[in-house]
Design a protein around this motif. Structure first.
Motif, PDB file in Angstrom:
ATOM      1  N   ARG A 258      12.829  42.329 -39.659  1.00 24.71           N
ATOM      2  CA  ARG A 258      12.936  41.107 -40.461  1.00 24.71           C
ATOM      3  C   ARG A 258      13.100  41.474 -41.927  1.00 24.71           C
ATOM      4  O   ARG A 258      12.768  42.578 -42.343  1.00 24.71           O
ATOM      5  CB  ARG A 258      11.665  40.270 -40.305  1.00 24.71           C
ATOM      6  N   TYR A 259      13.564  40.518 -42.708  1.00 21.77           N
ATOM      7  CA  TYR A 259      13.571  40.693 -44.154  1.00 21.77           C
ATOM      8  C   TYR A 259      12.140  40.766 -44.651  1.00 21.77           C
ATOM      9  O   TYR A 259      11.272  40.044 -44.152  1.00 21.77           O
ATOM     10  CB  TYR A 259      14.238  39.496 -44.860  1.00 21.77           C
TER      11      TYR A 259
ATOM     12  N   GLU B 274      17.869  30.999 -51.115  1.00 22.94           N
ATOM     13  CA  GLU B 274      18.617  30.402 -50.006  1.00 22.94           C
ATOM     14  C   GLU B 274      20.111  30.698 -50.118  1.00 22.94           C
ATOM     15  O   GLU B 274      20.788  30.944 -49.125  1.00 22.94           O
ATOM     16  CB  GLU B 274      18.386  28.890 -49.979  1.00 22.94           C
ATOM     17  N   LEU B 275      20.644  30.695 -51.340  1.00 22.23           N
ATOM     18  CA  LEU B 275      22.059  30.981 -51.544  1.00 22.23           C
ATOM     19  C   LEU B 275      22.390  32.456 -51.317  1.00 22.23           C
ATOM     20  O   LEU B 275      23.422  32.788 -50.753  1.00 22.23           O
ATOM     21  CB  LEU B 275      22.482  30.611 -52.971  1.00 22.23           C
TER      22      LEU B 275
ATOM     23  N   THR C 244      20.674  34.851 -49.577  1.00 19.99           N
ATOM     24  CA  THR C 244      20.333  35.493 -48.315  1.00 19.99           C
ATOM     25  C   THR C 244      21.537  35.633 -47.370  1.00 19.99           C
ATOM     26  O   THR C 244      21.767  36.727 -46.854  1.00 19.99           O
ATOM     27  CB  THR C 244      19.151  34.777 -47.636  1.00 19.99           C
ATOM     28  N   PRO C 245      22.354  34.596 -47.132  1.00 17.48           N
ATOM     29  CA  PRO C 245      23.513  34.794 -46.244  1.00 17.48           C
ATOM     30  C   PRO C 245      24.514  35.810 -46.819  1.00 17.48           C
ATOM     31  O   PRO C 245      25.130  36.565 -46.066  1.00 17.48           O
ATOM     32  CB  PRO C 245      24.152  33.408 -46.146  1.00 17.48           C
ATOM     33  N   ALA C 246      24.648  35.847 -48.127  1.00 15.32           N
ATOM     34  CA  ALA C 246      25.589  36.789 -48.744  1.00 15.32           C
ATOM     35  C   ALA C 246      25.118  38.226 -48.584  1.00 15.32           C
ATOM     36  O   ALA C 246      25.929  39.150 -48.498  1.00 15.32           O
ATOM     37  CB  ALA C 246      25.771  36.449 -50.220  1.00 15.32           C
TER      38      ALA C 246
ATOM     39  N   GLU D 134      23.865  39.538 -46.023  1.00 12.15           N
ATOM     40  CA  GLU D 134      24.287  40.030 -44.710  1.00 12.15           C
ATOM     41  C   GLU D 134      25.610  40.785 -44.795  1.00 12.15           C
ATOM     42  O   GLU D 134      25.851  41.696 -44.005  1.00 12.15           O
ATOM     43  CB  GLU D 134      24.424  38.866 -43.724  1.00 12.15           C
ATOM     44  N   GLN D 135      26.453  40.417 -45.737  1.00 10.59           N
ATOM     45  CA  GLN D 135      27.772  41.026 -45.869  1.00 10.59           C
ATOM     46  C   GLN D 135      27.754  42.319 -46.682  1.00 10.59           C
ATOM     47  O   GLN D 135      28.769  42.998 -46.780  1.00 10.59           O
ATOM     48  CB  GLN D 135      28.743  40.033 -46.528  1.00 10.59           C
TER      49      GLN D 135
ATOM     50  N   ARG E   2      27.198  30.930 -56.241  1.00 14.97           N
ATOM     51  CA  ARG E   2      27.567  32.262 -55.770  1.00 14.97           C
ATOM     52  C   ARG E   2      26.824  33.313 -56.584  1.00 14.97           C
ATOM     53  O   ARG E   2      26.368  33.037 -57.682  1.00 14.97           O
ATOM     54  CB  ARG E   2      29.076  32.482 -55.846  1.00 14.97           C
TER      55      ARG E   2
ATOM     56  N   LYS F 123      16.067  44.840 -46.313  1.00 16.83           N
ATOM     57  CA  LYS F 123      16.859  44.264 -45.226  1.00 16.83           C
ATOM     58  C   LYS F 123      16.329  44.716 -43.869  1.00 16.83           C
ATOM     59  O   LYS F 123      15.729  45.781 -43.758  1.00 16.83           O
ATOM     60  CB  LYS F 123      18.328  44.682 -45.364  1.00 16.83           C
TER      61      LYS F 123
END
Length: 169
Positions: A57-58, A77-78, A80-82, A84-85, A125, A144
């Motif tokens: 987990r993070y 929140e903004l 965290t998904p970024a 992943e890349q 962003r 990560k």
């Protein structure tokens, strides 16, 4: 006590109190080290937290002196998904520059201007930068998933070498 209370108020403000565990800091214990007792305590604290991290987990690591921006929960929140890349193991959420270097200051200002006003409503962003040229503190970072064992191994190697530098260097 004051720092802990301020941290608890900040975490409550962002609805994170139930998701964050408190870890009592370690102190330098007199072992041979190439760093000061307070730097050793900081190193040992981060090492202990890394050892406690769930490798799947993070893990959000926050020192008690961290100052949260007003929209911290939105930013987290903004971003965290970024994350992943990104091909990285740690994501530093704070930035403290060595202001004795005009080039570092200039590069930081240029990077900040390139992403726009982070406090505007339209901000949606983030940019990711290799932090080696800028970095100078471990007050807030994400480990990560899958990265904790790598971090632990790195910290253990540095410990075996005699704690040559503060954790954040």
């Amino acid at each position: 006590v004051e720092r802990r209370e301020a941290m608890e108020r900040s975490l409550a403000r962002f609805g994170l109190n139930g998701h964050i565990g408190r870890f009592a800091a370690k102190e330098g214990d007199g072992r041979p080290a190439g760093i000061s007792p307070s730097q050793l305590g900081c190193f040992l604290s981060h090492q202990a937290v890394a050892n406690m991290a769930d490798p799947m987990r993070y893990s959000l690591v926050l020192e008690d002196a961290v100052i949260f921006p007003d929209r911290f929960a939105d930013y987290l929140e903004l971003v965290t998904p970024a994350i992943e890349q990104q091909d990285c193991d740690l994501v530093f959420l704070n930035q403290i520059a060595d202001f004795s270097s005009l080039k570092v200051v200039s590069d930081l200002l240029r990077a900040k201007r390139s992403i726009g006003d982070i406090y505007s409503e339209a901000f949606a962003r983030f940019s990711f930068h290799d932090c080696k040229p800028f970095y100078g503190a471990a007050a807030a970072y994400l480990i990560k998933p899958g990265a904790a064992p790598k971090l632990i191994a790195l910290l253990e190697r540095e410990a075996a070498a005699g704690y040559r530098a503060p954790l954040d260097l």
